[in-house]
Design a protein around this motif. Structure first.
Motif, PDB file in Angstrom:
ATOM      1  N   CYS A 158       4.582  -6.175  -1.595  1.00 20.01           N
ATOM      2  CA  CYS A 158       3.782  -5.147  -2.037  1.00 20.01           C
ATOM      3  C   CYS A 158       3.526  -5.296  -3.293  1.00 20.01           C
ATOM      4  N   GLU A 183       0.286  -7.172  -5.719  1.00 19.66           N
ATOM      5  CA  GLU A 183      -1.738  -7.498  -5.114  1.00 19.66           C
ATOM      6  C   GLU A 183      -1.167  -9.015  -5.622  1.00 19.66           C
ATOM      7  N   GLY A 223       0.471  -1.233  -0.193  1.00 17.79           N
ATOM      8  CA  GLY A 223       0.196   0.314  -0.043  1.00 17.79           C
ATOM      9  C   GLY A 223       1.343   1.209   0.117  1.00 17.79           C
ATOM     10  N   GLU A 224       2.288   1.498   0.257  1.00 19.06           N
ATOM     11  CA  GLU A 224       2.618   2.507   0.436  1.00 19.06           C
ATOM     12  C   GLU A 224       2.785   3.120  -1.326  1.00 19.06           C
ATOM     13  N   ARG A 225       3.101   4.708  -1.352  1.00 20.52           N
ATOM     14  CA  ARG A 225       2.809   4.571  -2.472  1.00 20.52           C
ATOM     15  C   ARG A 225       4.324   5.002  -3.365  1.00 20.52           C
TER      16      ARG A 225
END
Length: 456
Positions: free
Chosen positions: A345, A347, A141-143
């Protein structure tokens, strides 16, 4: 494995010389052997690996015989090393600068991780583990996922990586006329004339700029070209939290360093200088500019959002900057522990082993001709502990004494070139030449010379 018997090699149980730049042949041959001997066992990560058979096909041409020819390491030694690696519990393969700063650097790092993965030495105690860093913690979920080749350099068309272009294009982007030519430059605490490739060309390029500003506490080979030098506070006058190395550590730790000295009145930290420059540019262009917060505020926010902070429901033990300040020598947060697949990270929560850029590079290596080195010497660099690239050159106390810029040469090559210890030599390449002194040392392999980085 190194063309020089380094300080690390001195304490190893075995050391083998390797022809500089040939590491990829060794690594791919080890992978090929692992497939051929059915030594592949990725353990608990095996169900997550995507593309194992593709890797098998890509490395098939890289035999032990080819690796021996290109690296100078015997096939028997490579076979024995590979077998020992895959059969030893809690083993790990590690490579850093030497395998990175060369033509096939990315391929080398990919192959090292593949060897660790396929030998079952990733995400296991004693193998390669991911730190749980207190700040800058990378989680799903980190940008800010990385990117490559979104744009290219203007002159040579080299790809960006993470928004940055290679330092090798800096000079030509300033010297080559045309639309987009760099005519102004801001440098921050760097000395590329001394430490980047083609320093003599960079010296010429900086001299020809229309405008240049340097943020630095020293006048050096680069900043001497600046129209303005803006000196920030020194390392002992500002606080510090090491985001980078806590994320690469072999144990989970956190440490915040307070300033040792108070800055003089009117002195500005580098982030304050950047804020003022940004504000002036914003005013000039009529746009709103968001100011940088103080680094301590960023550290505090990162700690609170990290795995040990209040955002992860740590209760009274939650870590923030106030808590960390109570421990000036740092906090030990415990050993690294397995954390996959939770930390993946993407999906799909899988590990994609191959992408097109790697496949292309393997093919480029496969069809590459052997280098024609007859009568020539290969040059490698090294960091000298009292120089450290060039960071310490401005401190007379650290660089005084015996010469540390000497070029190491094997005794066999010294004899062939009729040289004695301390003789002056000239090292020439397509980029220019430097004059230095030679020092006899059988710590470098025959056919290789070794010059400390940051001199010339």
């Amino acid at each position: 494995i190194d063309p020089r018997k380094t300080e690390t090699a001195e304490i190893a149980s075995a050391h083998h010389f390797i022809v500089p730049g040939s590491d990829a042949y060794l690594l791919l041959a080890m992978l090929q052997l692992m497939f051929e001997r059915d030594w592949v066992n990725a353990g608990h990560l095996a169900p997550l690996l995507q593309g194992v058979e593709t890797v098998r096909e890509l490395v098939a041409p890289f035999t032990l015989a080819l690796a021996q020819e290109r690296t100078g390491i015997s096939a028997a030694v490579i076979e024995a090393m590979t077998e020992k690696l895959v059969q030893t519990p809690r083993a790990v393969f590690y490579g850093r600068m030497g395998v990175s700063v060369q033509e096939y650097g990315a391929l080398c790092q990919w192959a090292i991780q593949l060897i660790n993965l396929l030998a079952g030495n990733v995400d296991v105690v004693g193998g390669a583990l991911v730190p749980n860093s207190a700040a800058g913690y990378v989680k799903p979920g980190e940008r800010g996922a990385g990117h490559f080749n979104r744009f290219q350099s203007r002159v040579s068309g080299l790809p960006e990586f993470g928004g940055e272009l290679p330092a090798t294009v800096m000079a030509e982007e300033m010297l080559t006329p045309g639309e987009g030519q760099i005519r102004a430059m801001l440098t921050l605490a760097g000395n590329p004339v001394l430490s980047a490739p083609s320093g003599q060309q960079l010296d010429q390029a900086f001299e020809g700029l229309d405008f240049m500003v340097s943020m630095d506490i020293y006048i050096n080979e680069t900043t001497r070209h600046a129209d303005y030098i803006l000196p920030p506070t020194s390392a002992l006058e500002h606080d510090h939290y090491d985001f980078a190395f806590h994320r690469l550590a072999v144990r989970n730790t956190a440490r915040y360093n307070e300033p040792v000295f108070e800055p003089e009145a009117g002195a500005l930290h580098d982030w304050e200088i950047l804020n003022q420059l940004s504000q002036k540019l914003g005013d000039h262009k009529g746009i709103d500019v968001k100011m940088f917060p103080a680094p301590s505020a960023i550290v505090d926010q990162s700690l609170q959002q990290g795995p040990y902070g209040k955002h992860n429901q740590r209760g009274d033990d939650a870590l923030d900057l106030a808590a960390l300040r109570e421990h000036p020598h740092g906090i030990d947060l415990g050993p690294l522990t397995p954390s996959l697949p939770q930390r993946l990270c993407n999906e799909e929560k899988n590990i994609r082993l191959v992408w097109q850029g790697i496949a292309d590079d393997i093919e480029r290596l496969r069809i590459a001709s052997p280098p024609q080195q007859q009568g020539k010497l290969l040059l490698i660099g090294r960091r000298h502990v009292r120089s450290n690239n060039s960071w310490m050159h401005n401190s007379h106390r650290l660089v005084k004494g015996k010469p540390r810029w000497r070029c190491l040469m094997n005794s066999k090559d010294m004899h062939e070139h009729k040289l004695a210890d301390g003789d002056d030599i000239v090292i020439s390449s397509r980029a220019g030449e430097v004059q230095t002194e030679v020092e006899q040392s059988d710590d470098v392999m025959p056919g290789v010379v070794c010059l400390p980085h940051g001199w010339g």
